[in-house]
Scaffold this motif. Structure first.
Motif, PDB file in Angstrom:
ATOM      1  N   ARG A 188      14.376  10.664 -14.980  1.00  0.00           N
ATOM      2  CA  ARG A 188      12.735  10.726 -15.164  1.00  0.00           C
ATOM      3  C   ARG A 188      12.116   9.952 -14.585  1.00  0.00           C
ATOM      4  O   ARG A 188      12.643   8.773 -14.497  1.00  0.00           O
ATOM      5  CB  ARG A 188      12.734  11.249 -16.601  1.00  0.00           C
ATOM      6  CG  ARG A 188      13.339  12.314 -17.213  1.00  0.00           C
ATOM      7  CD  ARG A 188      13.258  12.815 -18.693  1.00  0.00           C
ATOM      8  NE  ARG A 188      13.740  13.943 -19.090  1.00  0.00           N
ATOM      9  CZ  ARG A 188      13.430  15.237 -18.847  1.00  0.00           C
ATOM     10  NH1 ARG A 188      12.114  15.413 -18.473  1.00  0.00           N
ATOM     11  NH2 ARG A 188      14.078  16.213 -19.251  1.00  0.00           N
ATOM     12  N   PRO A 189      10.843  10.258 -14.516  1.00  0.00           N
ATOM     13  CA  PRO A 189      10.180  11.408 -14.670  1.00  0.00           C
ATOM     14  C   PRO A 189      10.606  12.718 -13.812  1.00  0.00           C
ATOM     15  O   PRO A 189      10.862  12.262 -12.539  1.00  0.00           O
ATOM     16  CB  PRO A 189       8.672  11.022 -14.427  1.00  0.00           C
ATOM     17  CG  PRO A 189       8.565   9.924 -13.830  1.00  0.00           C
ATOM     18  CD  PRO A 189       9.879   9.049 -14.133  1.00  0.00           C
ATOM     19  N   PHE A 190      10.768  13.739 -14.368  1.00  0.00           N
ATOM     20  CA  PHE A 190      10.914  14.998 -13.585  1.00  0.00           C
ATOM     21  C   PHE A 190       9.760  15.614 -13.450  1.00  0.00           C
ATOM     22  O   PHE A 190       8.987  16.163 -14.035  1.00  0.00           O
ATOM     23  CB  PHE A 190      11.835  15.688 -14.582  1.00  0.00           C
ATOM     24  CG  PHE A 190      12.352  17.105 -13.962  1.00  0.00           C
ATOM     25  CD1 PHE A 190      12.330  17.146 -12.624  1.00  0.00           C
ATOM     26  CD2 PHE A 190      13.108  17.844 -14.884  1.00  0.00           C
ATOM     27  CE1 PHE A 190      12.889  18.642 -12.119  1.00  0.00           C
ATOM     28  CE2 PHE A 190      13.835  19.123 -14.474  1.00  0.00           C
ATOM     29  CZ  PHE A 190      13.617  19.345 -12.861  1.00  0.00           C
ATOM     30  N   VAL A 191       9.506  15.708 -12.015  1.00  0.00           N
ATOM     31  CA  VAL A 191       8.409  16.508 -11.419  1.00  0.00           C
ATOM     32  C   VAL A 191       8.720  17.851 -10.677  1.00  0.00           C
ATOM     33  O   VAL A 191       9.450  17.767  -9.999  1.00  0.00           O
ATOM     34  CB  VAL A 191       7.670  15.691 -10.399  1.00  0.00           C
ATOM     35  CG1 VAL A 191       6.497  16.307  -9.896  1.00  0.00           C
ATOM     36  CG2 VAL A 191       7.248  14.368 -11.012  1.00  0.00           C
ATOM     37  N   ALA A 192       8.068  18.710 -11.141  1.00  0.00           N
ATOM     38  CA  ALA A 192       8.567  20.231 -10.312  1.00  0.00           C
ATOM     39  C   ALA A 192       7.063  20.426  -9.409  1.00  0.00           C
ATOM     40  O   ALA A 192       5.804  20.135 -10.077  1.00  0.00           O
ATOM     41  CB  ALA A 192       8.852  21.085 -11.253  1.00  0.00           C
ATOM     42  N   ILE A 193       7.320  20.981  -8.356  1.00  0.00           N
ATOM     43  CA  ILE A 193       5.997  21.348  -7.569  1.00  0.00           C
ATOM     44  C   ILE A 193       6.225  23.001  -7.347  1.00  0.00           C
ATOM     45  O   ILE A 193       7.282  23.231  -6.727  1.00  0.00           O
ATOM     46  CB  ILE A 193       5.900  20.395  -6.157  1.00  0.00           C
ATOM     47  CG1 ILE A 193       6.039  19.187  -6.460  1.00  0.00           C
ATOM     48  CG2 ILE A 193       4.681  20.962  -5.636  1.00  0.00           C
ATOM     49  CD1 ILE A 193       6.338  18.252  -5.163  1.00  0.00           C
ATOM     50  N   ILE A 194       5.314  23.589  -7.645  1.00  0.00           N
ATOM     51  CA  ILE A 194       5.659  25.318  -7.446  1.00  0.00           C
ATOM     52  C   ILE A 194       4.149  25.575  -6.924  1.00  0.00           C
ATOM     53  O   ILE A 194       3.271  25.254  -7.106  1.00  0.00           O
ATOM     54  CB  ILE A 194       5.724  25.991  -9.015  1.00  0.00           C
ATOM     55  CG1 ILE A 194       6.940  25.346  -9.749  1.00  0.00           C
ATOM     56  CG2 ILE A 194       5.932  27.388  -8.631  1.00  0.00           C
ATOM     57  CD1 ILE A 194       8.288  25.670  -8.992  1.00  0.00           C
ATOM     58  N   GLY A 195       4.651  26.304  -5.674  1.00  0.00           N
ATOM     59  CA  GLY A 195       3.540  26.927  -4.888  1.00  0.00           C
ATOM     60  C   GLY A 195       3.932  28.344  -4.257  1.00  0.00           C
ATOM     61  O   GLY A 195       4.958  28.907  -4.892  1.00  0.00           O
ATOM     62  N   GLY A 196       3.405  28.530  -3.214  1.00  0.00           N
ATOM     63  CA  GLY A 196       3.730  29.983  -2.635  1.00  0.00           C
ATOM     64  C   GLY A 196       2.569  31.142  -3.041  1.00  0.00           C
ATOM     65  O   GLY A 196       1.449  30.635  -3.552  1.00  0.00           O
ATOM     66  N   ALA A 197       2.672  32.059  -2.590  1.00  0.00           N
ATOM     67  CA  ALA A 197       1.746  33.066  -2.658  1.00  0.00           C
ATOM     68  C   ALA A 197       1.583  33.585  -4.034  1.00  0.00           C
ATOM     69  O   ALA A 197       0.002  33.592  -4.512  1.00  0.00           O
ATOM     70  CB  ALA A 197       2.175  34.345  -1.715  1.00  0.00           C
ATOM     71  N   LYS A 198       2.339  34.141  -4.938  1.00  0.00           N
ATOM     72  CA  LYS A 198       1.847  34.451  -6.038  1.00  0.00           C
ATOM     73  C   LYS A 198       2.473  33.990  -7.556  1.00  0.00           C
ATOM     74  O   LYS A 198       3.805  33.839  -7.299  1.00  0.00           O
ATOM     75  CB  LYS A 198       2.438  36.123  -5.918  1.00  0.00           C
ATOM     76  CG  LYS A 198       1.696  36.758  -4.884  1.00  0.00           C
ATOM     77  CD  LYS A 198       2.034  38.450  -4.901  1.00  0.00           C
ATOM     78  CE  LYS A 198       3.302  38.713  -4.727  1.00  0.00           C
ATOM     79  NZ  LYS A 198       3.507  40.087  -4.703  1.00  0.00           N
ATOM     80  N   VAL A 199       1.798  33.877  -8.320  1.00  0.00           N
ATOM     81  CA  VAL A 199       2.342  33.720  -9.834  1.00  0.00           C
ATOM     82  C   VAL A 199       3.256  34.535 -10.201  1.00  0.00           C
ATOM     83  O   VAL A 199       4.183  34.162 -10.653  1.00  0.00           O
ATOM     84  CB  VAL A 199       1.355  33.706 -10.687  1.00  0.00           C
ATOM     85  CG1 VAL A 199       1.486  33.087 -12.053  1.00  0.00           C
ATOM     86  CG2 VAL A 199      -0.182  33.162 -10.219  1.00  0.00           C
TER      87      VAL A 199
END
Ligand code: ADP
Ligand code: MG
Length: 401
Positions: A188-199
């Motif tokens: 940690r710290p644990f970081v997530a990055i989420i992207g792309g077209a659609k939820v």
């Protein structure tokens, strides 16, 4: 990993069926345009050859939809593999049947046979038990090294394990080990990055990660739906209006779990969805009615980069903008550079994000680049992948001897 690997079992003199992912991109002429997936399978193949196994390779290629189609023959892959291994690779006419079985049984220790496209048979994707039994009849041991299809219960990824002992190849075990470790006991710290077209593609992964991460960064097209949930107007940007309620729910869940949730504070907007369109950077509170947000802006990149800089673990899935158009690739590039510089464990999953990182020449700076887009997503959702589940547990040393 609690599953047996190829180096846990005795393979000498055995016929070993290896499910690999040779689903390589090809051009119209049938030339392989990217051999990454073939190279990725080499460690397991070489290991088996050196240990005196008879190596029988199985893969799918493209979507021949259960019919024999020369366009999807694995023959060019066999030629490339032979070149890379510097040994002859025999090509089978099919993947099951008496003739192939005899060919497999004639193999000498250390020899390699490549079966023809599994998906020439509809029975493969249907996980037909008879077809799985036909595959199993070729070998004494099954090695699954195709992480990219491990989320599918097909005959060659799951069904075959009902008939012969199954263990993980090196590629498979590396995927499961690194991502499993990150989810179970991340630095940690644990970081997530989420992207792309659609939820809508990534709801389950967001929900699952909100239980685990310290910081969740949301960018790309899907950020618009979250911005809308915070009552910003997003103009003509890609936005799933029917998911705004869900986005609000996820924002609340983040708050309850004391997860720091970062959304873009500025975006790159244009009036048209094309690279040549005039663009400018605006605050998320200044998106005009006829604007489309096609990338995150520099202030967002800086904020995201700062969160990533101190991370012990980073998981990234989904580009920050329409990175296929150079004018809207800056956000993805900026975040990719930040992840590359992070000294923690960095994991990239998702077909498009992996392609972006590779095109930017940053792949070697990451701890792990997942070979399976869909499979890595399902893994991060916390699902048990069928192709992993069927592998023998370490506690169960029944290796068919
Ligand atoms: P991955 O394959 O890494 O999981 P996705 O398939 O979910 O990523 O999303 C990738 C696609 O999202 C890309 O084609 C990209 O152009 C698109 N995208 C990203 N940001 C936007 C945006 N702001 N508007 C429209 N499309 C976007
Ligand atoms: Mg994709």
């Amino acid at each position: 990993m609690n599953k047996l690997k190829i180096d846990d079992v005795d393979v000498n003199g055995k016929r070993v069926l290896v499910r690999v992912d040779f689903n390589v991109p090809m051009n119209e002429k049938g030339d392989i345009t990217d051999e990454t997936r073939i190279r990725a399978a080499l460690p397991s193949i070489r290991f088996l050859m050196e240990r005196g196994a008879k190596v029988i390779l199985a893969s799918h290629l493209g979507r021949p939809k259960g019919e024999v189609n020369a366009r999807y023959s694995l023959t060019p892959v066999g030629q490339k593999l032979s070149e890379l291994l510097n040994v002859p690779v025999a090509m089978a006419k099919d993947c099951v049947g008496e003739e192939v079985r005899q060919q497999a049984h004639r193999l000498k220790d250390g020899e390699v046979l490549l079966l023809e496209n599994l998906r020439f048979h509809a029975a493969e994707e249907a996980n037909d038990p008879e077809f799985a039994r036909g595959l199993a009849a070729l070998a004494e041991l099954f090695v699954n090294d195709a992480f990219g299809t491990a989320h599918r219960a097909h005959a060659s990824t799951a069904g075959v394990a009902a008939y012969i002992p199954a263990v993980a190849g090196f590629l498979m075990s590396r995927e499961v080990e690194i991502m499993g470790q990150a989810l179970k006991s991340p630095q940690r710290p644990f970081v997530a990055i989420i992207g792309g077209a659609k939820v809508s593609d990534k709801i389950d992964v967001i929900r699952s990660l909100l239980d685990k991460v310290n910081t969740l960064i949301i960018g790309g097209g899907m950020a618009n739906t979250f911005l809308k949930a915070q009552n910003y107007s997003v103009g003509k940007s890609l936005c799933e209006t029917e998911k705004v309620g869900l986005a609000r729910e996820l924002l609340e869940l983040a708050q309850r779990n004391t997860v720091t949730l970062l959304l873009p504070q500025d975006v790159v907007v244009a009036k048209e969805f094309r690279n040549e369109a005039a663009f400018r950077v605006v605050s998320v509170s200044d998106i005009a009615q006829d604007d489309q947000a096609l990338d995150i802006g520099p202030a967002s990149v800086a904020a995201f980069a700062e969160a990533v800089a101190g991370a012990g673990t980073v998981i990234w899935n989904g580009p920050m903008g329409v990175f296929e158009m150079p004018n809207f690739a800056g956000g993805t590039r900026g975040v990719a550079q930040a992840v590359a510089q992070c000294s923690g464990v960095t994991i990239i999953g998702g077909g498009d994000s992996v392609a972006a990182v590779e095109n930017m020449g940053l792949a070697s700076s990451m701890t792990h680049i997942s070979t399976g887009g869909g499979a890595s997503l399902e893994f991060l959702e916390g699902k048990v992948l069928p192709g992993v589940q069927v592998l023998q547990d370490k506690s169960n040393m029944n290796t068919g001897e």
